[in-house]
Structure formats: C-alpha cells, structure tokens
Design a protein around this motif. Structure first.
Motif, PDB file in Angstrom:
ATOM      1  N   GLN A   3       0.821  -1.225   0.000  1.00 25.71           N
ATOM      2  CA  GLN A   3       0.000   0.000   0.000  1.00 25.71           C
ATOM      3  C   GLN A   3       0.850   1.268   0.000  1.00 25.71           C
ATOM      4  OE1 GLN A   3      -3.388   0.284  -0.413  1.00 25.71           O
ATOM      5  NE2 GLN A   3      -3.052  -1.855  -0.921  1.00 25.71           N
ATOM      6  N   VAL A   5       3.502   1.756  -1.512  1.00 25.32           N
ATOM      7  CA  VAL A   5       3.898   2.007  -2.888  1.00 25.32           C
ATOM      8  C   VAL A   5       2.711   2.557  -3.677  1.00 25.32           C
ATOM      9  CG1 VAL A   5       4.573   0.891  -5.041  1.00 25.32           C
ATOM     10  CG2 VAL A   5       5.762   0.314  -2.933  1.00 25.32           C
ATOM     11  N   ARG A   6       1.536   2.005  -3.413  1.00 28.20           N
ATOM     12  CA  ARG A   6       0.361   2.393  -4.161  1.00 28.20           C
ATOM     13  C   ARG A   6       0.021   3.877  -3.983  1.00 28.20           C
ATOM     14  NH1 ARG A   6      -4.035  -0.927  -6.023  1.00 28.20           N
ATOM     15  NH2 ARG A   6      -3.396  -2.707  -4.792  1.00 28.20           N
ATOM     16  N   ILE A   7       0.174   4.380  -2.738  1.00 29.46           N
ATOM     17  CA  ILE A   7      -0.264   5.760  -2.504  1.00 29.46           C
ATOM     18  C   ILE A   7       0.828   6.793  -2.799  1.00 29.46           C
ATOM     19  CG2 ILE A   7      -2.044   5.162  -0.830  1.00 29.46           C
ATOM     20  CD1 ILE A   7      -0.167   5.889   1.412  1.00 29.46           C
ATOM     21  N   MET A   8       2.043   6.292  -3.043  1.00 28.72           N
ATOM     22  CA  MET A   8       3.142   7.201  -3.314  1.00 28.72           C
ATOM     23  C   MET A   8       2.938   7.923  -4.647  1.00 28.72           C
ATOM     24  SD  MET A   8       6.917   5.932  -3.898  1.00 28.72           S
ATOM     25  CE  MET A   8       6.233   5.560  -5.504  1.00 28.72           C
ATOM     26  N   ASP A   9       3.334   9.166  -4.721  1.00 29.43           N
ATOM     27  CA  ASP A   9       3.257   9.846  -6.003  1.00 29.43           C
ATOM     28  C   ASP A   9       4.403  10.839  -6.135  1.00 29.43           C
ATOM     29  OD1 ASP A   9       2.388  10.391  -8.488  1.00 29.43           O
ATOM     30  OD2 ASP A   9       0.452  11.183  -7.912  1.00 29.43           O
ATOM     31  N   TYR A  10       4.681  11.214  -7.339  1.00 29.07           N
ATOM     32  CA  TYR A  10       5.784  12.112  -7.580  1.00 29.07           C
ATOM     33  C   TYR A  10       5.301  13.168  -8.567  1.00 29.07           C
ATOM     34  CZ  TYR A  10      10.343  13.765  -9.038  1.00 29.07           C
ATOM     35  OH  TYR A  10      11.420  14.563  -9.340  1.00 29.07           O
ATOM     36  N   ARG A  13       6.719  14.465 -12.161  1.00 30.51           N
ATOM     37  CA  ARG A  13       6.459  13.680 -13.369  1.00 30.51           C
ATOM     38  C   ARG A  13       5.025  13.166 -13.373  1.00 30.51           C
ATOM     39  NH1 ARG A  13      11.860  10.259 -14.848  1.00 30.51           N
ATOM     40  NH2 ARG A  13      12.982  11.972 -15.802  1.00 30.51           N
ATOM     41  N   GLU A 136      18.762   8.831  -4.315  1.00 30.66           N
ATOM     42  CA  GLU A 136      19.326   7.522  -4.019  1.00 30.66           C
ATOM     43  C   GLU A 136      20.069   7.542  -2.669  1.00 30.66           C
ATOM     44  OE1 GLU A 136      18.970   4.925  -5.900  1.00 30.66           O
ATOM     45  OE2 GLU A 136      20.300   3.625  -4.740  1.00 30.66           O
ATOM     46  N   LYS A 139      17.712   7.913   0.265  1.00 31.83           N
ATOM     47  CA  LYS A 139      16.981   6.675   0.525  1.00 31.83           C
ATOM     48  C   LYS A 139      17.815   5.695   1.337  1.00 31.83           C
ATOM     49  CE  LYS A 139      14.012   6.657  -3.520  1.00 31.83           C
ATOM     50  NZ  LYS A 139      13.590   5.959  -4.728  1.00 31.83           N
ATOM     51  N   LYS A 143      16.815   4.456   5.150  1.00 32.20           N
ATOM     52  CA  LYS A 143      16.517   3.059   5.483  1.00 32.20           C
ATOM     53  C   LYS A 143      16.905   2.735   6.917  1.00 32.20           C
ATOM     54  CE  LYS A 143      16.727   0.680   1.149  1.00 32.20           C
ATOM     55  NZ  LYS A 143      17.656   0.030   0.205  1.00 32.20           N
ATOM     56  N   LEU A 165      10.231  14.161  -3.750  1.00 22.22           N
ATOM     57  CA  LEU A 165      10.835  12.846  -3.548  1.00 22.22           C
ATOM     58  C   LEU A 165      11.001  12.525  -2.069  1.00 22.22           C
ATOM     59  CD1 LEU A 165      13.550  12.214  -6.261  1.00 22.22           C
ATOM     60  CD2 LEU A 165      11.268  11.268  -6.053  1.00 22.22           C
ATOM     61  N   ALA A 168       7.668  11.226  -0.975  1.00 19.84           N
ATOM     62  CA  ALA A 168       7.451   9.921  -1.618  1.00 19.84           C
ATOM     63  C   ALA A 168       8.249   8.836  -0.903  1.00 19.84           C
ATOM     64  CB  ALA A 168       7.838   9.993  -3.089  1.00 19.84           C
ATOM     65  N   GLU A 172       6.910   5.612   1.095  1.00 24.92           N
ATOM     66  CA  GLU A 172       7.325   4.263   0.691  1.00 24.92           C
ATOM     67  C   GLU A 172       7.856   3.472   1.892  1.00 24.92           C
ATOM     68  OE1 GLU A 172      10.334   4.159  -2.394  1.00 24.92           O
ATOM     69  OE2 GLU A 172      10.663   2.051  -1.923  1.00 24.92           O
TER      70      GLU A 172
END
Lengths: 471, 471
Positions: A3, A5-10, A13, A136, A139, A143, A165, A168, A172
């Motif tokens: 989920q 991932v599903r609700i993430m948006d950027y 783009r 990158e 992230k 983690k 980002l 996002a 995530e």
C-alpha cells in the motif's frame, strides 16, 4: 500489493507532465494548438532545455572511458593527467570495474579536500560516499531510520513546500512525516516557534528521529541565513534529530552567501560539533547540470560508529554507483587551476552558466511580481521560482466542479493554452487555501522571455475570464 | 534501527574480501607473506582482473559524451551514426539530461528488436525498462510484492545456492524466502518434486507470490534444459507465481544452448503465454563486462496493467538510470553489422573474450576435479565454478573451535596462505553438511594457471595437515 507504494506519487512527473507528452505527440501529428512547441519548466533538467555541458567535464569523462584519447592531441594535458590519476584508482585501471561501494578512492579524497576548502575545516575521506544522485543517497540513509524493534513508529521532519521525492520516500518506507512550514511572508525562512510546535504535536503519534533541510530551497529558492542555520542546529540538538542537509544547490547562489550545515555546526563548538549530519551534493545541478550521469556525494558527519558500519553494509548490497557519475563529481571537486590549459575555457563556461542564471532569476521574479494576483519571493538560490497566485473565485469554483485542485486546474489551463509545463504547488505542499506553482529558470534567456510573454497574456485572459465567471 | 537492515548481509563483499583489503595494505607496507599479490576471484568483476573493454562500446560512450568526437577521424563512422541516433533521442540532445524513468526511447526500441531476434517472437518497447543493474531492477519490481493490505505475509521462492543479493533484498523487504535446492548430483538441475514439497511447506507460514530463477546459474554454472524450463513454467502457472528470470549470463554459455523463459512461455502456448514474467540482462557480464557503468535492462512480460502503472510510478521516484549505462546497453543490443567499419575488430574482441572464458571454464573444472575431496560440476554457463569440498574431520573440528563455519575457515586459510580471494559456499546457501566455495574464471589464462597451481599445493597441505590433526 504494498500500500505504501500504491499511494506514493511524484508530482514533478505527474499528470501535467504526462499530458505534455501527449500534446507533443499531437503537435507532431499536425494537430492545431494555440502554440507550436512545449516549453518544459517542470523539471530541473538543465541540458534538456539547452544548457551547454562543461567541456572540461566531458573531456574527462570521454578520456576515462576511451583511453586511446590519452594519446590524442585534442585533449588538454590537465584533463589527461586527471584521467590517469582516476584510472589508477580504478581496479584494473578501468571505469568498467566496480568501485568499492563508497566510490573510487581518489575521487573521495578530492571531495574531502574540496569540502575542506569550502568550509575551512577538516573533512575525512572515510566520511565521503559517492552515490547515484541525491534521492538515491537519501533513501539509503533513511533506510536506517525505518521502523524496527527499538523504534516502532519513527518520524522525520520535512519542510513544506519541499522536493516531493522526500515525501514519496517517507511514504514508501512507512515513516511518519512531520511537516514544518516555511514562512512565505518572511522570504521562506524558518520559524523556530512553529518547528517547536510541530514536533510537540508529532510526539503524540510518532517518535521524531531526523529533520530534512533544503538549502538553498527547492522549490522555494530561499537561502537560509547563518542565524537560521544556527537556530535549527540548536533545535535539532535539543530534540535529538539527525540532520539531512540537502545542499544540492550550493553553487546556485545569487547575491547571498551559502553556509554549509557542517561548517556552522563546527563553528558553534560543543556540543553541536558532535551532532550527526549528512550533507548531499550532486553533479546534476550547479553549473554542470549533468542530471543523466547520476553522480552525487554525501558527507556523513559524526555518524554513530555502529550505525555507520551497518550503513556501509547496506551500501554493499548496491554494489557501486555508476563510475562515470563519480568521474563527473571529480570534475567538480577538482576543477582546472589557474595556469592549467583547461582553466580559461572552464571559467568562461562556468561564469556564463551561473551569470545567466542570475539574470534569469531576477527576470522571472520581476515578471511574476508584475502580474495581478502574483506574489513571488526573490530567488536567492537554486533554479526555481515558486510564486503564490491568488486565484479568482470563478476559477476555484470551476476547479471544484472538475474535482481537481485549483492550482492543478491553473497549471493544466496554462499548458493547454501556451504549451508551458509547470508543477502545481500542491505537489510540493503549501499552506491550506494558498496556491502556487513551480517553474524552473533554466531555459535560455530568449526562450524565458518568450515564455514570460506567453505567460502574461494567458494569465491576463485567465483572470479576466474567471473574474467574470458566474459564481 | 530497522532490524531487517541490521541482519542483512552480502557475502561476496564480506569478511574474506575485507581481510584481502587489509592484506593488500600489509603487502604494500612490506610485510612478509607466502605470496606477493592478491588474486581476486570473489567478484564477477571482469575488468578488475584484466578483461579488455570492447573498443566499439567505449568509442560509442566517448562520442555520446564528448560530441566533438563526432568530427574526429579516429572514431569510425558506424560509431558516429549510432551516437547521433542516441543523442537525437536524448532530451536537448545531451546524455546529461534525464531520460524518462524507463530509459532513452531509441535504446529501448533497440532492446526490443534484439530480443525479437534472439527469441523469434515479438517484443514491445513499452515492456522494456533500462535500469542501473540487475540488483536495482529486481529491487524495484520486488517492492510491488512487499507486505500490504491484500497480502500480509508474501513469500518468494529462491534457489539455493543463489546470488546473495536476492536473499539480502528479501530480508531487507521483510519478504519470506522459500528456498528450493538445486540438485548438485544432477548438474545443479531443478528437481520439480522438491519444489512442490517446498511450496507446500511454505504455504503454512506465508503466501508464495513469485519465484526467482537464475539461468545460467550463479554460482552454480548450470544451464537449464528446455524441459526444465517448461516444467518450471507449468509449476509457476499452477502455483500462480510471478517469474523473475535472471538471465544475466545469457551470452556466457559454453557448449549448450540458452533458452529464454519468455521464448519457452510463448512456445508452450495457452495458458502459459499469458503468465507474468520479468527477465533481466546487463552490460556487466557477457563479453562486455562493464560492471562500473551500471547498465541493465528488464523485459516485463504480461504484467498486470494496474500493477504496471504503479510500477512505472515507482520508477519515476528514481528519476532515471545512468544514461551512459543505457548507452552501454545500446552497444550490446545494436552491435556493428557485417560490412560496417567497426565489425571486424568487434567480432575479434568479442570472440577472444568468450573463447578464453570457454577455455578457462574447462581448465578450472578439470583442475578442481583432480584434487582429493573436490567435486565440481561442468561449467555450462556464467563465470563461476562452485566445487564441493569434502573437508577432513580435523578441519571441521578446528573451525568449530574457532566458531566459524568450515567453508569460511577453508577460504580464510586459502587467503592467508596464497592470496586467493574466494567466497565461501555458505554465502550462497548450500545443503547442510556440504561445503563449497565460489571462484570466478575471469583472470587471464596464465594468471588462472598460476592460481590453480597455488591452489593445488595449498589444498594438498591443508588436507595432509587436517587429516593428521588430532581429533
């Protein structure tokens, strides 16, 4: 399906950018539009809109890649010398081999020296990590803060507005975001009382672990004053927060002076000089604008020894960042020196890019501030303007009817009428009831002038139309 | 601290490799050792141990980077033509701009054509994603399978032995691993009855969602027969598993024929040709061996439309893979054709690399099988040998006393006595009570010969010593 991932948006783009792709195809097919080309000012993508690569950097990359050029008379000797030093530091003498997961050793040394020169304080090669872009790098460190046995519900403070980002990635990773608003009425500065309030509220639902600061600001273009930085460091100390300093635009500074968080932390002395911090820098912006190469570096400062070990283990699972992106970083931190053959051209090219940006920064802000209903803070740094628009009631009503956000409606109309691609402020976050959009200042001066002219006439029509709109 | 990160490990760059780094420094300081150099056969890092870059590929990279070379007489015309086509497909005509998150369009088209030619079946550009290495690509797709509202406890089947990044990523994402053992006594083939047993057991503790297959095998070097692939596809269909086909070493094949999963799926017809699959390929191995550039591609096949949309959204948050890694992929999928100026040298270089690997594959296996207590399956593909060693009881006892695993003990001793850096089998997984190690076959023939000589004398002494050891 995960989920988070599903609700993430950027947003950058997102739908507006996708619609621009469609329009471009429609134009190619010969469809009639009120314009004949798309002007992309949604992405900080320098070369895409005509910024010229720095010759020295490209020669260095080409020579490291195709080593026959070491014998070519068309490559200056200082480029060749640098290429040889880099290749010696690559296993097997080839950029085709993996580097260690922290990056090519000699380049990390050059980064450390560069930071020392910038700040006037020691920097250590062991603290430098070369990575494939700031996102990158962020992230990987973030983690370490994900929910675990010792912290069930971590939170990270992030500015609003901010580079999406960050949001996002937090989404995530299932980390709570603790927003703090930049004060638009005071040049997007930090309001420390507000930060204190926000963290207090946050402690009722999560455990704050870190704070993200973007300086110079994206999308807001402010430069934090030294005093603002000091206040933030004291606050982070008191609240025991790890500082993520996004200092990506440190070379894109107009009229003001950039101070790194690390410099200020050291100069504040005990106990602040013992605080944990990670600073990010990249080849994608500045005067090089090499987004496609994916080169960036992180300096971690005072990272807890045990955590650092785990961090390096985590880096190992990504093998290494692209070596040619690493070489691009070398070009930035070890540029031609006075007296070397590449120096004059390098300075000329660098000065041109940064000089033009300075002109464009002023040009865009001045233009926007001349429009009815626009208010744009001066652009002290970075590559973006983020004006506030007071939308006429008719436009708000129309957007509501269409079930889209008012700023999205404005940006969509702008695209359909002029071909200009911007990002609605809601993609970055904004105070409720306010509307913004972000535009880059990257296109060449003459394109930007043309764009502002189109923009003005669109805006005038939009205002006229929606002021009259039956509400 | 996130516990999944804490327990994750990556054997290939683990303690043995770190000790090798230390020894290298000790040698530089002049410390006396029974050897004078480190021989690294732990990493599939081709250029690091002397593999020569393919000239055509490097010229293409250099020309795309430093476009003045388009005018240079030292660059062949076919390279220039390809560079121009690639640059036309880059926004603003520069590799310094972001590509779309799926990669530079024309390169994706070339990949699709290449796959069509390989398999004899249609491939679609829209299904091709260029990424920064197979590990990176795998991670992004695997994210879609993380625990979510609709699946609390997902599981993924992975071979044992296997490339440890798979295990590391599953651990990091908190996804259950469902191991299936490759049958060493039958050339590391798949034993379908065993797979059926394993998934049955797994269903009691998780929800199996996908299966990873590595073909040609890493570290095991086998090539799946067409029958084996068919069986696996039928099994995956019955169990409703997404297939991750790691086909990274498809160009490194000796004596046998490679079949892609996609080809076999299509040729099996309904309902198998509707199954979901992702196939991975890279510039890091094959005959190019460009590990440092981070170039790879994925073909997703029959991916559910809604999932694919979310997948692309997820890709957007990583902006794009390094453009020069993408260009390296273009060099592989669009190589010089007969009659073009680069063709002869290209074929000569490619044949040399692949021919040498074939010789070395046999050389290493023959040598290992001549040692007491060694058993090594023939190497049908990829770049590694993974022999089984029967360790003398004394060695097992010694390892127990030292509280390390017997295979780790063997590899450590090997390093300290000879300078040869291998990876213990436990890093890849092995059946209980068996011991292995992985070595690459990458060093030049003469270095490999020297290594095998050193190895043999070490092994003899080790066996003599620990057979006599007081147990």
């Amino acid at each position: 399906m995960n989920q988070n991932v599903r609700i993430m948006d950027y947003a950058i783009r997102g739908t507006i950018s996708e619609r621009a792709d469609e329009i471009e195809k429609e134009l190619l097919k010969g469809e009639k539009k009120p314009f004949n080309k798309i002007i992309r000012v949604n992405l900080g993508d320098c070369h895409a809109v005509g910024q010229i690569p720095i010759t020295f950097l490209r020669q260095l990359l080409a020579t490291c890649t195709y080593t026959e050029l070491l014998k070519s008379s068309s490559i200056p000797s200082d480029v060749k010398e640098r290429a040889k030093i880099i290749l010696q530091s690559c296993t097997g003498g080839s950029v085709g081999s993996y580097s260690t997961s922290s990056g090519i050793d000699v380049i990390r040394q050059h980064v450390a020296k560069y930071i020392e020169k910038r700040d006037g304080h020691r920097a250590y090669t062991d603290n430098i990590i070369l990575c494939a872009g700031v996102a990158e790098g962020f992230k990987t460190i973030l983690k370490l803060f994900k929910a675990g046995v010792d912290c069930k519900n971590p939170g990270v403070m992030i500015p609003v507005p901010q580079f999406p980002l960050y949001t996002a990635t937090l989404t995530e990773y299932g980390i709570s975001r603790i927003p703090y608003f930049l004060k638009e009425s005071n040049f997007w500065s930090l309001d420390m009382d507000h930060l204190k309030d926000q963290i207090k509220i946050a402690r009722s639902y999560c455990f704050p672990r870190a704070i993200v600061v973007i300086n110079p600001g994206n999308p807001t273009g402010q430069l934090l004053t030294r005093e603002n930085i000091e206040d933030l460091i004291r606050f982070a100390y008191k609240e025991r927060l790890f500082i993520f300093a996004d200092e990506l635009y440190q070379d894109n500074v107009y009229d003001s002076k950039f101070f790194s968080f690390k410099k200020v932390m050291i100069e504040l002395g005990e106990p602040y000089n013992k605080m944990e911090c990670a600073s990010f820098m990249s080849a994608s912006k500045g005067y090089t604008g090499e987004c496609g190469l994916r080169g960036a570096y992180i300096e971690v400062f005072n990272m807890d020894t045990e955590v650092k070990e785990i961090y390096k283990k985590l880096l190992n699972t990504s093998l290494c960042s692209p070596t040619l992106g690493q070489v691009a970083i070398d070009a930035i931190v070890n540029p031609p020196q006075k007296g070397e053959p590449s120096y004059d051209l390098f300075i000329q090219e660098k000065t041109k890019v940064l000089g033009d940006l300075k002109i464009k920064a002023k040009m865009v802000v001045d233009a926007f501030n001349s429009y009815d209903g626009f208010k744009c803070n001066p652009l002290q740094g970075a590559l973006y303007a983020f004006p506030k628009i007071t939308l006429p009631p008719g436009a708000l009503k129309k957007a509501e009817k269409k079930k889209i956000l008012p700023d999205v409606y404005y940006c969509k109309k702008l695209l359909e009428k002029t071909g200009i691609v911007t990002v609605p402020g809601s993609g970055f976050g904004q105070e409720e009831g306010t509307y913004h959009f972000r535009t880059t200042i990257l296109p060449p001066v003459e394109v930007l002038q043309e764009m502002l002219k189109l923009f003005q006439s669109f805006h005038k029509q939009f205002f006229e139309r929606y002021s009259k709109y039956d509400i």
